[in-house]
Design an enzyme around this catalytic site. Structure first.
Site, PDB file in Angstrom:
ATOM      1  N   HIS A 132     -21.250  25.099   8.855  1.00 21.88           N
ATOM      2  CA  HIS A 132     -22.393  25.022   9.675  1.00 21.88           C
ATOM      3  C   HIS A 132     -23.548  25.917   9.424  1.00 21.88           C
ATOM      4  O   HIS A 132     -23.205  27.074   8.637  1.00 21.88           O
ATOM      5  CB  HIS A 132     -21.736  25.392  11.048  1.00 21.88           C
ATOM      6  CG  HIS A 132     -22.816  25.256  12.433  1.00 21.88           C
ATOM      7  ND1 HIS A 132     -23.734  26.205  12.531  1.00 21.88           N
ATOM      8  CD2 HIS A 132     -22.878  24.141  13.051  1.00 21.88           C
ATOM      9  CE1 HIS A 132     -24.306  25.473  13.692  1.00 21.88           C
ATOM     10  NE2 HIS A 132     -23.553  24.413  14.029  1.00 21.88           N
ATOM     11  N   ASP A 209     -15.439  31.670  10.496  1.00 26.65           N
ATOM     12  CA  ASP A 209     -16.067  31.220  11.679  1.00 26.65           C
ATOM     13  C   ASP A 209     -15.093  30.346  12.386  1.00 26.65           C
ATOM     14  O   ASP A 209     -14.471  29.260  11.967  1.00 26.65           O
ATOM     15  CB  ASP A 209     -17.136  30.149  11.029  1.00 26.65           C
ATOM     16  CG  ASP A 209     -17.889  29.430  12.077  1.00 26.65           C
ATOM     17  OD1 ASP A 209     -17.568  29.431  13.189  1.00 26.65           O
ATOM     18  OD2 ASP A 209     -18.924  28.664  11.765  1.00 26.65           O
ATOM     19  N   GLN A 212     -14.845  26.213  15.822  1.00 24.78           N
ATOM     20  CA  GLN A 212     -14.177  24.768  16.162  1.00 24.78           C
ATOM     21  C   GLN A 212     -12.627  24.987  15.867  1.00 24.78           C
ATOM     22  O   GLN A 212     -11.743  24.145  15.959  1.00 24.78           O
ATOM     23  CB  GLN A 212     -14.504  23.660  14.950  1.00 24.78           C
ATOM     24  CG  GLN A 212     -16.064  23.581  15.023  1.00 24.78           C
ATOM     25  CD  GLN A 212     -16.443  22.805  16.253  1.00 24.78           C
ATOM     26  OE1 GLN A 212     -15.549  22.417  17.084  1.00 24.78           O
ATOM     27  NE2 GLN A 212     -17.813  22.709  16.399  1.00 24.78           N
ATOM     28  N   LYS A 235     -17.349  26.206  23.628  1.00 20.57           N
ATOM     29  CA  LYS A 235     -16.330  25.258  22.904  1.00 20.57           C
ATOM     30  C   LYS A 235     -14.900  25.140  23.391  1.00 20.57           C
ATOM     31  O   LYS A 235     -14.119  24.301  23.029  1.00 20.57           O
ATOM     32  CB  LYS A 235     -16.400  25.335  21.684  1.00 20.57           C
ATOM     33  CG  LYS A 235     -18.014  25.158  20.920  1.00 20.57           C
ATOM     34  CD  LYS A 235     -18.030  25.058  19.702  1.00 20.57           C
ATOM     35  CE  LYS A 235     -19.687  25.073  19.056  1.00 20.57           C
ATOM     36  NZ  LYS A 235     -20.409  24.159  19.223  1.00 20.57           N
ATOM     37  N   CYS A 375     -25.845  20.249  12.322  1.00 16.89           N
ATOM     38  CA  CYS A 375     -25.860  21.465  11.719  1.00 16.89           C
ATOM     39  C   CYS A 375     -25.432  21.648  10.383  1.00 16.89           C
ATOM     40  O   CYS A 375     -24.889  22.840  10.116  1.00 16.89           O
ATOM     41  CB  CYS A 375     -25.756  22.594  12.532  1.00 16.89           C
ATOM     42  SG  CYS A 375     -26.800  22.390  14.351  1.00 16.89           S
TER      43      CYS A 375
HETATM   44  N1  C6P Z   1     -21.528  23.392  16.442  1.00 18.64           N
HETATM   45  C1  C6P Z   1     -21.573  21.042  17.078  1.00 18.64           C
HETATM   46  O1  C6P Z   1     -21.918  20.084  17.536  1.00 18.64           O
HETATM   47  P1  C6P Z   1     -22.794  28.205  18.669  1.00 18.64           P
HETATM   48  O2  C6P Z   1     -24.085  27.267  18.749  1.00 18.64           O
HETATM   49  O3  C6P Z   1     -23.241  29.530  18.148  1.00 18.64           O
HETATM   50  O4  C6P Z   1     -22.161  28.068  19.681  1.00 18.64           O
HETATM   51  O5  C6P Z   1     -21.896  27.607  17.547  1.00 18.64           O
HETATM   52  C2  C6P Z   1     -22.248  27.631  16.409  1.00 18.64           C
HETATM   53  C3  C6P Z   1     -21.365  26.971  15.493  1.00 18.64           C
HETATM   54  C4  C6P Z   1     -20.764  27.602  14.366  1.00 18.64           C
HETATM   55  N2  C6P Z   1     -19.780  27.122  13.656  1.00 18.64           N
HETATM   56  C5  C6P Z   1     -19.046  26.262  13.558  1.00 18.64           C
HETATM   57  C6  C6P Z   1     -18.265  25.403  12.748  1.00 18.64           C
HETATM   58  C7  C6P Z   1     -19.868  25.092  14.906  1.00 18.64           C
HETATM   59  O6  C6P Z   1     -19.602  23.826  14.875  1.00 18.64           O
HETATM   60  C8  C6P Z   1     -20.964  25.467  15.600  1.00 18.64           C
HETATM   61  C9  C6P Z   1     -21.419  24.607  16.672  1.00 18.64           C
HETATM   62  C10 C6P Z   1     -21.880  22.487  17.492  1.00 18.64           C
HETATM   63  O7  C6P Z   1     -21.078  20.725  15.942  1.00 18.64           O
HETATM   64  C11 C6P Z   1     -23.387  22.657  17.657  1.00 18.64           C
HETATM   65  S1  C6P Z   1     -24.432  22.453  16.279  1.00 18.64           S
END
Ligand code: C6P
Length: 420
Positions: A132, A209, A212, A235, A375
């Site tokens: 991401h 990370d 997910q 999430k 992203c």
């Molecule tokens: N992915 C998706 O629709 P935040 O936005 O900081 O809570 O998470 C960022 C992030 C970091 N790593 C991974 C693997 C992610 O999937 C995400 C967030 C969302 O896929 C929003 S772009």
């Protein structure tokens, strides 16, 4: 819509679980909502929503500074939430958990503190092609600032990491391996333990990370060998605006704070200041009290379900979804076929049907998916597509909802082919 797919996983009563999520009762364009955008953000159970109201109605106060009852109650509740979140990911102590706004802020915290101090000219940061942007751009910026090099582990055509390359890519020049545990675009689950061993064998640190993975499978940061683990509350059934960074205690002890000011100091004179103990040293200013407490309630909810059960339900649902998708020849589905190698994120593409048109059509049927690059722009380039459509599952989703999605996709194919 019916919720008969509770049968997909006998250990969880999905119909019962759905009753805990008020939003799942709503209609969209006159159709029952089918929410398949859980990778973007999950829905929230009533207990999480009620905990927010409870805080603001009954004990709203600032933390760590008042001697009055409300302040002490708020402090106790927020620190109890830290304990819950620490336990949820298997952290060795509560102090290893720093509150942040989200996974992105957690990743940036590492980039701007530990990495600024430890990555120098000529050093290497190893990452993967499926990151991401939040686990890519901070390392690009750091590499530019420090004269370091970004290296990528190669990926197979199926969308898994090519582990035969680990020994040639991770070397004594590596200072950090930054890898997602579960890809938000491919669903791939990466072998973090193996990568951690490779990183540590060369004296490097590993940052995981977990945005997910933490919501969908049992996670134990110590078993993984993670030095850093970043995740978001929203999430995993918690509210937006709260996330966490786990950092191994001995690393955290040596890290300098990013933000300075109130809450994070021990002593201040007109000339200088000394820092408070962990974890407050990294939490300058008034924290996100209500959302931190509600994040703790979300982990209670997930623990009650059992993360093994959550994972099993999603494996079974993903197997079902992949089988149903295999019947639609017009679409390419990305990511590994084996459910052991992936989570419930299904990205798909048809070159004659733009994902945004498909997403809009599905929305009219009450079905929420995400379309776009998710992203992960460089990954889209690698897959040879500008964007994908993505259905992402959670524990309250059912086989009946997958059926609904597949039926609607077939409807979209007919509509955009024939105009009806
Ligand atoms: N992915 C998706 O629709 P935040 O936005 O900081 O809570 O998470 C960022 C992030 C970091 N790593 C991974 C693997 C992610 O999937 C995400 C967030 C969302 O896929 C929003 S772009």
């Amino acid at each position: 819509m019916a919720t008969q797919a509770a049968s997909a996983q006998p250990s969880l009563d999905v119909a019962r679980i759905r009753e805990d999520f008020p939003i799942l009762n709503r209609m969209v364009y006159g159709k029952p909502l089918v929410y398949l955008d859980n990778a973007a953000t999950s829905q929230k159970p009533r207990s999480v929503i009620e905990s927010l109201v409870d805080y603001y109605e009954n004990y709203n106060a600032n933390v760590h500074r008042g001697v009055h009852s409300l302040s002490m109650e708020a402090t106790d509740a927020m620190e109890a939430a830290r304990t819950k979140v620490a336990k949820f990911v298997g952290a060795e102590t509560d102090e290893c958990i720093i509150w942040t706004r989200n996974a992105t802020e957690s990743l940036n915290l590492v980039a701007h503190t530990w990495a600024r101090a430890h990555v120098h000219e000529g050093d290497e940061i190893v990452t993967t092609p499926m990151e991401h942007h939040s686990n890519l751009v901070p390392w690009q910026e750091l590499a530019i600032a420090k004269g370091a090099k970004l290296r990528f582990l190669p990926m197979t055509d199926e969308g898994t990491l090519d582990l035969t390359a680990v020994d040639s890519v991770i070397s004594k020049r590596t200072k950090l391996v930054a890898v997602t545990q579960a890809s938000n675009s491919l669903g791939t689950i990466n072998p973090v333990e193996e990568l951690a061993q490779a990183a540590h064998a060369h004296g490097a640190k590993i940052l995981v990370d977990g945005a997910q993975s933490a919501p969908h499978m049992p996670v134990n940061v110590q078993d993984l060998g993670a030095d850093f683990f970043a995740f978001s509350g929203h999430k995993m059934m918690g509210p937006t605006g709260i996330g966490a960074l786990y950092t191994k205690r001995e690393i955290l002890d040596e890290m300098e704070p990013l933000l300075t000011g109130g809450e994070m100091v021990l002593q201040v004179t007109y000339e200088k200041a000394s820092w408070a103990d962990l974890p407050m040293r990294f939490e300058a200013g008034t924290p996100n009290i209500a959302d931190a407490i509600a994040f703790g309630v979300a982990t209670d909810y997930l623990n009650n379900l059992g993360m093994d059960n959550v994972r099993k339900h999603e494996e079974s649902l993903t197997e079902y979804a992949l089988e149903r998708f295999s019947q639609i020849k017009e679409f390419t589905v990305f990511g590994p076929r084996s459910v052991e190698l992936r989570g419930g994120i299904i990205s798909f593409h048809n070159e004659n049907l733009h994902p945004h048109d498909l997403g809009t059509y599905l929305d009219r049927q009450g079905i929420a998916i995400r379309t776009g690059h998710h992203c992960t722009m460089p990954l889209m380039g690698k897959l040879g597509v500008p964007a994908t459509a993505r259905a992402s599952l959670y524990v309250y989703n059912t086989e009946a909802e997958i059926d609904c999605l597949i039926e609607a996709i077939n409807g979209a194919l007919r509509y955009f082919r024939n105009g009806s």
